[in-house]
Design an enzyme around this catalytic site. Sequence first.
Site, PDB file in Angstrom:
ATOM      1  N   SER A  68       0.868  -1.185   0.000  1.00 33.39           N
ATOM      2  CA  SER A  68       0.000   0.000   0.000  1.00 33.39           C
ATOM      3  C   SER A  68       0.899   1.228   0.000  1.00 33.39           C
ATOM      4  O   SER A  68       2.068   1.137   0.419  1.00 33.39           O
ATOM      5  CB  SER A  68      -0.864   0.006   1.268  1.00 33.39           C
ATOM      6  OG  SER A  68      -1.438   1.277   1.487  1.00 33.39           O
ATOM      7  N   TYR A  94      -1.447  -0.222  10.436  1.00 29.26           N
ATOM      8  CA  TYR A  94      -1.598  -0.600   9.023  1.00 29.26           C
ATOM      9  C   TYR A  94      -0.344  -0.207   8.239  1.00 29.26           C
ATOM     10  O   TYR A  94       0.157  -0.989   7.418  1.00 29.26           O
ATOM     11  CB  TYR A  94      -2.851   0.088   8.454  1.00 29.26           C
ATOM     12  CG  TYR A  94      -3.175  -0.293   7.036  1.00 29.26           C
ATOM     13  CD1 TYR A  94      -3.580  -1.584   6.703  1.00 29.26           C
ATOM     14  CD2 TYR A  94      -3.091   0.654   6.010  1.00 29.26           C
ATOM     15  CE1 TYR A  94      -3.882  -1.924   5.393  1.00 29.26           C
ATOM     16  CE2 TYR A  94      -3.395   0.317   4.703  1.00 29.26           C
ATOM     17  CZ  TYR A  94      -3.791  -0.974   4.401  1.00 29.26           C
ATOM     18  OH  TYR A  94      -4.087  -1.305   3.097  1.00 29.26           O
TER      19      TYR A  94
HETATM   20  N1  LIG Z   1      -9.017  -0.462  -0.549  1.00 31.66           N
HETATM   21  C1  LIG Z   1      -7.927   0.282  -0.429  1.00 31.66           C
HETATM   22  O1  LIG Z   1      -7.948   1.527  -0.411  1.00 31.66           O
HETATM   23  C2  LIG Z   1      -6.577  -0.386  -0.325  1.00 31.66           C
HETATM   24  C3  LIG Z   1      -5.431   0.416  -0.488  1.00 31.66           C
HETATM   25  C4  LIG Z   1      -4.182  -0.188  -0.420  1.00 31.66           C
HETATM   26  C5  LIG Z   1      -4.076  -1.546  -0.176  1.00 31.66           C
HETATM   27  N2  LIG Z   1      -5.196  -2.280  -0.014  1.00 31.66           N
HETATM   28  C6  LIG Z   1      -5.024  -3.700   0.260  1.00 31.66           C
HETATM   29  O2  LIG Z   1      -5.683  -4.467  -0.731  1.00 31.66           O
HETATM   30  C7  LIG Z   1      -6.098  -5.715  -0.170  1.00 31.66           C
HETATM   31  C8  LIG Z   1      -7.578  -5.925  -0.440  1.00 31.66           C
HETATM   32  O3  LIG Z   1      -8.310  -4.856   0.141  1.00 31.66           O
HETATM   33  P1  LIG Z   1      -9.824  -4.538  -0.256  1.00 31.66           P
HETATM   34  O4  LIG Z   1      -9.967  -3.061  -0.126  1.00 31.66           O
HETATM   35  O5  LIG Z   1     -10.175  -5.214  -1.530  1.00 31.66           O
HETATM   36  O6  LIG Z   1     -10.571  -5.214   0.987  1.00 31.66           O
HETATM   37  P2  LIG Z   1     -11.984  -5.973   1.112  1.00 31.66           P
HETATM   38  O7  LIG Z   1     -12.300  -5.929   2.564  1.00 31.66           O
HETATM   39  O8  LIG Z   1     -12.974  -5.429   0.131  1.00 31.66           O
HETATM   40  O9  LIG Z   1     -11.625  -7.473   0.697  1.00 31.66           O
HETATM   41  C9  LIG Z   1     -10.732  -8.234   1.476  1.00 31.66           C
HETATM   42  C10 LIG Z   1     -11.037  -9.707   1.287  1.00 31.66           C
HETATM   43  O10 LIG Z   1     -10.068 -10.431   2.060  1.00 31.66           O
HETATM   44  C11 LIG Z   1     -10.753 -11.434   2.797  1.00 31.66           C
HETATM   45  N3  LIG Z   1     -10.015 -11.750   4.013  1.00 31.66           N
HETATM   46  C12 LIG Z   1      -9.924 -11.012   5.158  1.00 31.66           C
HETATM   47  N4  LIG Z   1      -9.215 -11.670   6.085  1.00 31.66           N
HETATM   48  C13 LIG Z   1      -8.851 -12.850   5.511  1.00 31.66           C
HETATM   49  C14 LIG Z   1      -8.111 -13.978   5.970  1.00 31.66           C
HETATM   50  N5  LIG Z   1      -7.609 -14.030   7.213  1.00 31.66           N
HETATM   51  N6  LIG Z   1      -7.902 -15.007   5.113  1.00 31.66           N
HETATM   52  C15 LIG Z   1      -8.418 -14.984   3.864  1.00 31.66           C
HETATM   53  N7  LIG Z   1      -9.146 -13.953   3.373  1.00 31.66           N
HETATM   54  C16 LIG Z   1      -9.351 -12.904   4.205  1.00 31.66           C
HETATM   55  C17 LIG Z   1     -12.119 -10.859   3.109  1.00 31.66           C
HETATM   56  O11 LIG Z   1     -13.066 -11.884   3.400  1.00 31.66           O
HETATM   57  C18 LIG Z   1     -12.430 -10.120   1.804  1.00 31.66           C
HETATM   58  O12 LIG Z   1     -13.075 -10.948   0.857  1.00 31.66           O
HETATM   59  C19 LIG Z   1      -5.723  -5.646   1.321  1.00 31.66           C
HETATM   60  O13 LIG Z   1      -4.470  -6.259   1.507  1.00 31.66           O
HETATM   61  C20 LIG Z   1      -5.630  -4.155   1.572  1.00 31.66           C
HETATM   62  O14 LIG Z   1      -4.795  -3.853   2.664  1.00 31.66           O
HETATM   63  C21 LIG Z   1      -6.441  -1.739  -0.084  1.00 31.66           C
END
Ligand SMILES: NC(=O)c1ccc[n+]([C@@H]2O[C@H](COP(=O)([O-])OP(=O)(O)OC[C@H]3O[C@@H](n4cnc5c(N)ncnc54)[C@H](O)[C@@H]3O)[C@@H](O)[C@H]2O)c1
Length: 251
Positions: free
Chosen positions: A139, A152
Amino acid sequence: MQRLEGKRAIVTGAGSGIGRSIALRLASEGARVVLADVDEAAAENVATEIKGATLVQKTDVTSAAEMEALVERVVSEWGGLDVMVNNAGLGIAATAPDTSEEDYDRVMDVCVRGTFLGMKYAIPAIRESGGGSLVNMSSIAALVGLKDRAIYCAAKGAILSMTRAAAIDHVEEGVRVNCIAPGTVDTPWVARITAGYDDPEEARRIMQARQPHGRLVTPDEIAAMAAYLASDEAGSVIGACMVVDGGMTAR
Ligand SMILES: NC(=O)c1ccc[n+]([C@@H]2O[C@H](COP(=O)([O-])OP(=O)(O)OC[C@H]3O[C@@H](n4cnc5c(N)ncnc54)[C@H](O)[C@@H]3O)[C@@H](O)[C@H]2O)c1
């Protein structure tokens, strides 16, 4: 011939947001995709959106046994593994003093331990398959300090550092390890974070305004980067942190 034809890929956290978009994109470019998520019903839903071959495996990325079983399944059913996307992660909105030890453990476990276990079991399988690509989800929180995201930021920084070290360890084996550093991406997670503020609309406006292109990044824009890193076109991209943030870290 499609860019990812013949590739066998695992995407963790494939049931929602960025992971869902990555799974759909890899499949649309010809890959066979294993959708791994702790929320099995969500992963099953995404699988119904894909025409090509998929497997769904309920997996908690913090469990060594479940991560090992995930990799073993794709190797036994499809004969090997070419691409591992360690995407599952979560964050909480809090300063360090306001973070409980339980929340610290939860964030570090899912983000850091989950990515570590993904690398631990996928790298040998990819190596034995003749080489391939790991894509870890970091991120911009690894690159700059973000307000209310102390733990985070720590977790995503650890993912960036592990990525670089593993990239050097495995480059001679034909295993490329890279990460993506998204800005704020429009996913259900962001909706949950903004819902925790007194004025969710205002919180969302602040997130949009801090990205110079004036909007949130789309999950499909992150998926496009993941597909590139997964492909052989990225053959010289090793230990890189690919920033997709609307210019946020450029100012
Ligand atoms: N959305 C943002 O702004 C953003 C920015 C930078 C990085 N990210 C990263 O991208 C990734 C996805 O984020 P997102 O926004 O799509 O989140 P989201 O919450 O929409 O989706 C996350 C998914 O991961 C699954 N999950 C959670 N814990 C888990 C576990 N222990 N084992 C297996 N699956 C698990 C959840 O069930 C969900 O389906 C994350 O690593 C997040 O940190 C997101």
